[in-house]
Design a protein around this motif. Structure first.
Motif, mmCIF file in Angstrom:
data_model
loop_
_atom_site.group_PDB
_atom_site.id
_atom_site.type_symbol
_atom_site.label_atom_id
_atom_site.label_comp_id
_atom_site.label_asym_id
_atom_site.label_seq_id
_atom_site.Cartn_x
_atom_site.Cartn_y
_atom_site.Cartn_z
ATOM 1 N N PHE A 221 0.838 -1.203 0.000
ATOM 2 C CA PHE A 221 0.000 0.000 0.000
ATOM 3 C C PHE A 221 0.869 1.247 0.000
ATOM 4 O O PHE A 221 0.659 2.175 -0.799
ATOM 5 C CB PHE A 221 -0.923 -0.016 1.222
ATOM 6 N N ASP A 222 1.863 1.302 0.887
ATOM 7 C CA ASP A 222 2.720 2.486 0.987
ATOM 8 C C ASP A 222 3.495 2.725 -0.309
ATOM 9 O O ASP A 222 3.651 3.871 -0.754
ATOM 10 C CB ASP A 222 3.701 2.322 2.153
ATOM 11 N N ASP A 223 3.973 1.655 -0.945
ATOM 12 C CA ASP A 223 4.722 1.809 -2.196
ATOM 13 C C ASP A 223 3.825 2.318 -3.323
ATOM 14 O O ASP A 223 4.248 3.140 -4.149
ATOM 15 C CB ASP A 223 5.354 0.476 -2.593
ATOM 16 N N VAL A 224 2.593 1.823 -3.361
ATOM 17 C CA VAL A 224 1.664 2.277 -4.400
ATOM 18 C C VAL A 224 1.351 3.755 -4.217
ATOM 19 O O VAL A 224 1.409 4.551 -5.169
ATOM 20 C CB VAL A 224 0.377 1.433 -4.386
ATOM 21 N N VAL A 225 1.013 4.156 -3.010
ATOM 22 C CA VAL A 225 0.650 5.554 -2.751
ATOM 23 C C VAL A 225 1.840 6.481 -3.013
ATOM 24 O O VAL A 225 1.676 7.600 -3.513
ATOM 25 C CB VAL A 225 0.133 5.707 -1.303
ATOM 26 N N ALA A 226 3.052 6.009 -2.716
ATOM 27 C CA ALA A 226 4.250 6.828 -2.929
ATOM 28 C C ALA A 226 4.682 6.855 -4.395
ATOM 29 O O ALA A 226 5.577 7.625 -4.762
ATOM 30 C CB ALA A 226 5.392 6.307 -2.063
ATOM 31 N N GLY A 227 4.083 6.002 -5.223
ATOM 32 C CA GLY A 227 4.440 5.973 -6.640
ATOM 33 C C GLY A 227 5.587 5.055 -6.966
ATOM 34 O O GLY A 227 6.059 5.021 -8.113
ATOM 35 N N ARG A 228 6.044 4.275 -5.993
ATOM 36 C CA ARG A 228 7.135 3.329 -6.250
ATOM 37 C C ARG A 228 6.643 2.045 -6.888
ATOM 38 O O ARG A 228 7.421 1.269 -7.437
ATOM 39 C CB ARG A 228 7.872 3.010 -4.942
ATOM 40 N N ASP A 229 5.356 1.823 -6.821
ATOM 41 C CA ASP A 229 4.728 0.635 -7.416
ATOM 42 C C ASP A 229 3.507 1.118 -8.193
ATOM 43 O O ASP A 229 2.672 1.855 -7.652
ATOM 44 C CB ASP A 229 4.320 -0.349 -6.313
ATOM 45 N N GLN A 230 3.380 0.713 -9.456
ATOM 46 C CA GLN A 230 2.297 1.193 -10.309
ATOM 47 C C GLN A 230 1.073 0.279 -10.285
ATOM 48 O O GLN A 230 0.200 0.380 -11.147
ATOM 49 C CB GLN A 230 2.792 1.351 -11.749
ATOM 50 N N ALA A 231 1.005 -0.592 -9.301
ATOM 51 C CA ALA A 231 -0.156 -1.477 -9.182
ATOM 52 C C ALA A 231 -1.397 -0.663 -8.803
ATOM 53 O O ALA A 231 -1.307 0.493 -8.370
ATOM 54 C CB ALA A 231 0.098 -2.557 -8.142
ATOM 55 N N VAL A 232 -2.565 -1.272 -8.988
ATOM 56 C CA VAL A 232 -3.839 -0.697 -8.548
ATOM 57 C C VAL A 232 -4.425 -1.640 -7.517
ATOM 58 O O VAL A 232 -4.570 -2.848 -7.764
ATOM 59 C CB VAL A 232 -4.818 -0.517 -9.733
ATOM 60 N N LEU A 233 -4.761 -1.118 -6.355
ATOM 61 C CA LEU A 233 -5.253 -1.928 -5.246
ATOM 62 C C LEU A 233 -6.747 -1.710 -5.048
ATOM 63 O O LEU A 233 -7.221 -0.558 -5.074
ATOM 64 C CB LEU A 233 -4.524 -1.563 -3.954
ATOM 65 N N GLU A 234 -7.476 -2.777 -4.831
ATOM 66 C CA GLU A 234 -8.892 -2.665 -4.494
ATOM 67 C C GLU A 234 -9.041 -2.615 -2.985
ATOM 68 O O GLU A 234 -8.483 -3.438 -2.262
ATOM 69 C CB GLU A 234 -9.688 -3.840 -5.048
ATOM 70 N N VAL A 235 -9.796 -1.630 -2.516
ATOM 71 C CA VAL A 235 -10.042 -1.503 -1.084
ATOM 72 C C VAL A 235 -10.821 -2.722 -0.607
ATOM 73 O O VAL A 235 -11.822 -3.102 -1.229
ATOM 74 C CB VAL A 235 -10.828 -0.215 -0.788
ATOM 75 N N PRO A 236 -10.382 -3.383 0.493
ATOM 76 C CA PRO A 236 -11.121 -4.541 1.009
ATOM 77 C C PRO A 236 -12.586 -4.186 1.260
ATOM 78 O O PRO A 236 -12.897 -3.090 1.740
ATOM 79 C CB PRO A 236 -10.399 -4.869 2.310
ATOM 80 N N TYR A 237 -13.461 -5.106 0.922
ATOM 81 C CA TYR A 237 -14.888 -4.794 0.969
ATOM 82 C C TYR A 237 -15.348 -4.400 2.357
ATOM 83 O O TYR A 237 -16.226 -3.548 2.522
ATOM 84 C CB TYR A 237 -15.707 -5.979 0.444
ATOM 85 N N TRP A 238 -14.783 -5.038 3.410
ATOM 86 C CA TRP A 238 -15.225 -4.698 4.762
ATOM 87 C C TRP A 238 -14.786 -3.280 5.142
ATOM 88 O O TRP A 238 -15.491 -2.572 5.855
ATOM 89 C CB TRP A 238 -14.666 -5.716 5.771
ATOM 90 N N GLY A 239 -13.612 -2.854 4.653
ATOM 91 C CA GLY A 239 -13.168 -1.490 4.919
ATOM 92 C C GLY A 239 -14.049 -0.472 4.229
ATOM 93 O O GLY A 239 -14.427 0.545 4.812
ATOM 94 N N TRP A 240 -14.402 -0.758 2.972
ATOM 95 C CA TRP A 240 -15.284 0.153 2.249
ATOM 96 C C TRP A 240 -16.658 0.219 2.900
ATOM 97 O O TRP A 240 -17.216 1.310 3.092
ATOM 98 C CB TRP A 240 -15.395 -0.290 0.791
ATOM 99 N N LYS A 241 -17.198 -0.927 3.271
ATOM 100 C CA LYS A 241 -18.533 -0.962 3.858
ATOM 101 C C LYS A 241 -18.590 -0.169 5.155
ATOM 102 O O LYS A 241 -19.565 0.536 5.429
ATOM 103 C CB LYS A 241 -18.949 -2.419 4.104
ATOM 104 N N SER A 242 -17.542 -0.251 5.961
ATOM 105 C CA SER A 242 -17.557 0.416 7.257
ATOM 106 C C SER A 242 -17.365 1.931 7.142
ATOM 107 O O SER A 242 -17.731 2.677 8.064
ATOM 108 C CB SER A 242 -16.460 -0.168 8.155
ATOM 109 N N LYS A 243 -16.822 2.408 6.022
ATOM 110 C CA LYS A 243 -16.502 3.830 5.899
ATOM 111 C C LYS A 243 -17.282 4.532 4.791
ATOM 112 O O LYS A 243 -17.037 5.709 4.515
ATOM 113 C CB LYS A 243 -15.000 4.001 5.638
ATOM 114 N N VAL A 244 -18.217 3.841 4.153
ATOM 115 C CA VAL A 244 -18.888 4.417 2.994
ATOM 116 C C VAL A 244 -19.672 5.676 3.347
ATOM 117 O O VAL A 244 -19.683 6.645 2.576
ATOM 118 C CB VAL A 244 -19.794 3.361 2.321
ATOM 119 N N ASP A 245 -20.304 5.717 4.505
ATOM 120 C CA ASP A 245 -21.046 6.925 4.886
ATOM 121 C C ASP A 245 -20.098 8.093 5.127
ATOM 122 O O ASP A 245 -20.405 9.239 4.756
ATOM 123 C CB ASP A 245 -21.877 6.652 6.147
#
Length: 327
Positions: A221-245
């Motif tokens: 995650f840190d490498d992707v956000v910093a631009g050191r890794d060009q992957a695309v990450l999907e947010v875990p469904y439970w994390g999205w569900k808990s924070k969607v509001d």
């Protein structure tokens, strides 16, 4: 010298205007077979008939014209624009209702309008910011527009639950349908760009750092956000569900300015979306485009998808919620 006199016809012999015959001529129904329509249209020099592939496509469409979803595949250069225009004219002639012809770009829109003029098919352009053409609404001309003209949260054709009147069609031609898949996805996607909205991007991605920690992927995650890794990450469904509001509340104040065309489509359905994190953006997008948000499309009884390259018809079913049996 014998004088002669001009002989005028008697009343019974005079030429009488048959008004009944004239009325019958004027009231003859317009042709609905697109091949017959073609024969009656003015044509460019050297064009006398349809190609075999065009004639066969029109024949098969005409036999199935009341099916809701039909795919027409013609090779590149096979004349599918003319096929689409003839189908549009056929629908207008038979059902006396508006027909919309969609294409991917404004350049193609101009080409289609030029082709319509060349063959004498009445066509009107969609003009951004202007009222819809009256001849289109009265089914006297087909309207040619881009996909973006219909599929956006401020559409002039009306949105489910919106304040605009819904434009009800009798037919919809979707040209180069394979290119519309990405267009529809973009119409429903909110993107927090790290360059244009850096504060929003940082705030959104950091909300989900602990969720990637739970997966044991905090380093990735840190490498992707910093631009050191060009992957695309999907947010875990439970994390999205808990924070969607929380996400919805964060976006609402800035959405009218930052996401005017996307926000009306997504704001009530964030729980049906998933989130993707890349080095340059944070994206929120539904699993499938919610095309039922557009009654102009969803309730249209005749939808014709035209393409030269669609190899897998299931993509049309997934993107447009097309009828499985008809496709």
């Amino acid at each position: 010298m014998v004088a002669t006199r001009t002989k005028f016809p008697k009343e019974s012999e005079s030429t009488m205007v048959d008004f009944n015959k004239m009325r019958q001529t004027r009231s003859q129904p317009k042709p609905i077979d697109p091949r017959v329509i073609f024969l009656r249209l003015p044509k460019p020099p050297g064009i006398d008939d349809l190609w075999n592939s065009q004639a066969e496509a029109l024949k098969q469409w005409f036999e199935r014209r009341n099916q809701r979803d039909i795919v027409i595949k013609l090779n590149t250069g096979g004349g599918k624009t003319l096929v689409g225009l003839l189908i549009a004219q056929s629908i207008m002639n038979e059902f006396q209702g508006p027909v919309l012809y969609l294409c991917p770009t404004t350049q193609l829109q101009e080409q289609i309008l030029s082709k319509a003029k060349e063959y004498g098919v009445q066509a009107a352009p969609y003009v951004r910011g202007a009222d819809l053409d009256e001849a289109f609404l009265a089914a006297r001309s087909v309207m040619v527009a881009t996909y973006a003209a219909l599929f956006n949260g401020l559409t002039r054709f009306g949105l489910a639950g919106g304040t605009r009147d819904i434009v009800r069609l009798q037919g919809l031609i979707l040209d180069d349908a394979h290119t519309a898949f990405a267009d529809l996805r973009d119409a429903f996607t909110i993107t927090g760009d790290s360059a244009k909205l850096p504060d929003l991007y940082r705030e959104l991605v950091q909300l989900f750092r602990p969720d990637f920690g739970r997966l044991g992927r905090q380093g990735t995650f840190d490498d992707v956000v910093a631009g050191r890794d060009q992957a695309v990450l999907e947010v875990p469904y439970w994390g999205w569900k808990s924070k969607v509001d929380e996400i919805r509340e964060r976006l609402a104040p800035i959405a009218p300015d930052s996401f005017p065309f996307e926000w009306p489509l997504v704001r009530d359905f964030c729980h049906l979306c998933h989130a993707l994190i890349g080095s340059r953006n944070f994206s929120i997008t539904p699993l499938y485009p919610m095309v039922d948000r557009f009654p102009t499309f969803a309730t249209c009884p005749r939808r014709i998808y035209m393409s030269a390259t669609v190899a897998d018809d299931s993509s049309i079913i997934r993107t447009f919620d097309a009828d499985l049996q008809s496709i």
